[in-house]
Design an enzyme around this catalytic site. Structure first.
Site, short mmCIF file in Angstrom:
data_model
loop_
_atom_site.label_atom_id
_atom_site.label_comp_id
_atom_site.label_asym_id
_atom_site.label_seq_id
_atom_site.Cartn_x
_atom_site.Cartn_y
_atom_site.Cartn_z
N SER A 143 0.85 -1.20 0.00
CA SER A 143 0.00 0.00 0.00
C SER A 143 0.88 1.24 0.00
O SER A 143 2.00 1.22 0.54
CB SER A 143 -0.88 0.02 1.26
OG SER A 143 -1.54 1.26 1.37
N TYR A 157 -1.55 -0.67 10.27
CA TYR A 157 -1.75 -1.17 8.89
C TYR A 157 -0.56 -0.75 8.03
O TYR A 157 0.01 -1.56 7.29
CB TYR A 157 -3.05 -0.60 8.34
CG TYR A 157 -3.27 -0.82 6.87
CD1 TYR A 157 -3.74 -2.03 6.38
CD2 TYR A 157 -3.05 0.22 5.94
CE1 TYR A 157 -3.96 -2.22 5.02
CE2 TYR A 157 -3.26 0.04 4.59
CZ TYR A 157 -3.73 -1.18 4.12
OH TYR A 157 -3.94 -1.37 2.78
P1 NAP Z 1 -11.64 -5.46 0.37
O1 NAP Z 1 -12.55 -4.88 -0.67
O2 NAP Z 1 -11.94 -5.20 1.80
O3 NAP Z 1 -11.54 -7.04 0.12
C1 NAP Z 1 -10.77 -7.80 0.98
C2 NAP Z 1 -10.78 -9.24 0.53
O4 NAP Z 1 -9.93 -9.96 1.43
C3 NAP Z 1 -12.12 -9.90 0.57
O5 NAP Z 1 -12.21 -10.79 -0.52
C4 NAP Z 1 -12.11 -10.68 1.88
O6 NAP Z 1 -12.92 -11.83 1.84
C5 NAP Z 1 -10.65 -11.07 1.95
N1 NAP Z 1 -10.14 -11.36 3.28
C6 NAP Z 1 -10.17 -10.57 4.39
N2 NAP Z 1 -9.59 -11.20 5.42
C7 NAP Z 1 -9.18 -12.41 4.96
C8 NAP Z 1 -8.52 -13.52 5.54
N3 NAP Z 1 -8.17 -13.51 6.83
N4 NAP Z 1 -8.28 -14.60 4.76
C9 NAP Z 1 -8.65 -14.64 3.44
N5 NAP Z 1 -9.27 -13.61 2.85
C10 NAP Z 1 -9.54 -12.51 3.59
O7 NAP Z 1 -10.14 -4.99 0.13
P2 NAP Z 1 -9.42 -4.26 -1.12
O8 NAP Z 1 -9.60 -2.81 -0.97
O9 NAP Z 1 -9.80 -4.93 -2.38
O10 NAP Z 1 -7.90 -4.55 -0.77
C11 NAP Z 1 -7.18 -5.63 -1.31
C12 NAP Z 1 -5.71 -5.47 -0.92
O11 NAP Z 1 -5.21 -4.23 -1.40
C13 NAP Z 1 -5.48 -5.47 0.59
O12 NAP Z 1 -4.27 -6.13 0.89
C14 NAP Z 1 -5.35 -3.98 0.91
O13 NAP Z 1 -4.60 -3.75 2.07
C15 NAP Z 1 -4.65 -3.48 -0.34
N6 NAP Z 1 -4.85 -2.05 -0.56
C16 NAP Z 1 -6.10 -1.53 -0.77
C17 NAP Z 1 -6.26 -0.15 -0.97
C18 NAP Z 1 -7.59 0.49 -1.20
O14 NAP Z 1 -7.66 1.75 -1.18
N7 NAP Z 1 -8.65 -0.24 -1.42
C19 NAP Z 1 -5.12 0.66 -0.93
C20 NAP Z 1 -3.87 0.10 -0.72
C21 NAP Z 1 -3.76 -1.26 -0.52
P3 NAP Z 1 -14.34 -11.92 2.65
O15 NAP Z 1 -15.16 -10.80 2.15
O16 NAP Z 1 -14.88 -13.26 2.33
O17 NAP Z 1 -13.95 -11.74 4.09
#
Ligand code: NAP
Length: 248
Positions: A143, A157
């Protein structure tokens, strides 16, 4: 030859976009999730509707036994692995370090860091050319927070994502001679449910003015970078930390 990819947290957001784009690029995709089987099945159905191959597998990446079962299921049902996207990740409610609990820190590092370690270990055991595998590619979701530090919001985080950056740099060198490339993508403000899960559903809109490009990003824009790093087009790219953050 058909290539098999595991995307952790593939049921929504960035992970779902990666699953769908990777499938369009010929990968057979294991869509991992923890809670939302319906969302994971919907990703699988969208891939299959376009003629792709996908399978939803439930497992909490923060639980070693569940990770072992996830990989065994994958071995049995999809075959030899060649790609891993360590995407599963969580944030928590905005807070200062002085007000955070031990339980919160533990969850933050168990899922965001140890989950990635465990999945990378199992992937390397299968992909390493020294262990009889065909090589492969690992992409870790870091991130922009690893650069920004997220003071007053989620320093824990940001620190976990900093660990992912160092993990990426070290592991890339460790397995470079075993046919495995390791890279990280560092998204900025991306429009997904993760912000609502931390109690800030409007975070992307509220902070868009801080982004030089003047807007948040879409999950599909992050997926383009991830799928490129997975592909043979990135055959000489390893140990890179690729910012997909609109300049923030
Ligand atoms: P999201 O929409 O909250 O989706 C998270 C996903 O991770 C969901 O499919 C969830 O499944 C799964 N998950 C959560 N806990 C888990 C666990 N313990 N084991 C297996 N699966 C798990 O998140 P996102 O925004 O797409 O983010 C994806 C990645 O990008 C993350 O690593 C996040 O830190 C990184 N990121 C995101 C952003 C942003 O602005 N969105 C920015 C920087 C980095 P369930 O729904 O079934 O729990």
């Amino acid at each position: 030859m058909r290539k098999v990819l595991l995307v952790t947290g593939g049921s929504r957001g960035i992970g779902a976009a990666v699953c769908e784009l990777a499938a369009q690029n010929g990968w057979a995709v294991a869509v991992n999730y923890t809670r939302d089987a319906e969302a994971a099945q919907a990703v699988v159905a969208r891939i299959q509707a376009r003629g792709g191959e996908a399978l939803a597998i439930q497992a909490d990446v923060a639980d070693e036994a569940q990770v072992m079962r996830l990989f065994e299921t994958l071995d049995q049902q999809l075959g030899p692995l060649q790609g891993l996207v360590n995407n599963a990740g969580v944030v928590d409610a905005p807070a200062q370090l002085a007000d955070m609990s031990w339980a919160r820190w533990k969850r933050m590092f168990d899922i965001n860091v140890l989950g990635s370690f465990a999945c990378a270990r199992e992937a390397i055991r299968r992909m390493s050319t020294r262990r009889g595998g065909r090589g492969g590619s690992i992409v870790n979701l870091s991130s922009a927070a690893a650069r920004l530090g997220s003071p007053g919001h989620y320093l824990d985080y940001a620190a976990a994502k900093g660990a992912i950056d160092v993990f990426t740099l070290g592991l890339a060198k460790e397995v470079a001679a075993e046919g495995i490339r390791v890279n990280a993508v560092r998204p900025g403000l991306i429009d997904t449910d993760i912000h609502a899960s931390g109690g800030l559903p409007d975070r992307v809109r509220d902070l868009a003015h801080q982004v030089p490009m003047g807007r948040g990003g879409a999950p599909e824009e992050v997926a383009q970078a991830v799928v490129w790093l997975l592909s043979d087009a990135a055959s000489y790219t390893t140990m890179s930390l690729l910012d997909v953050s609109g300049g923030r």
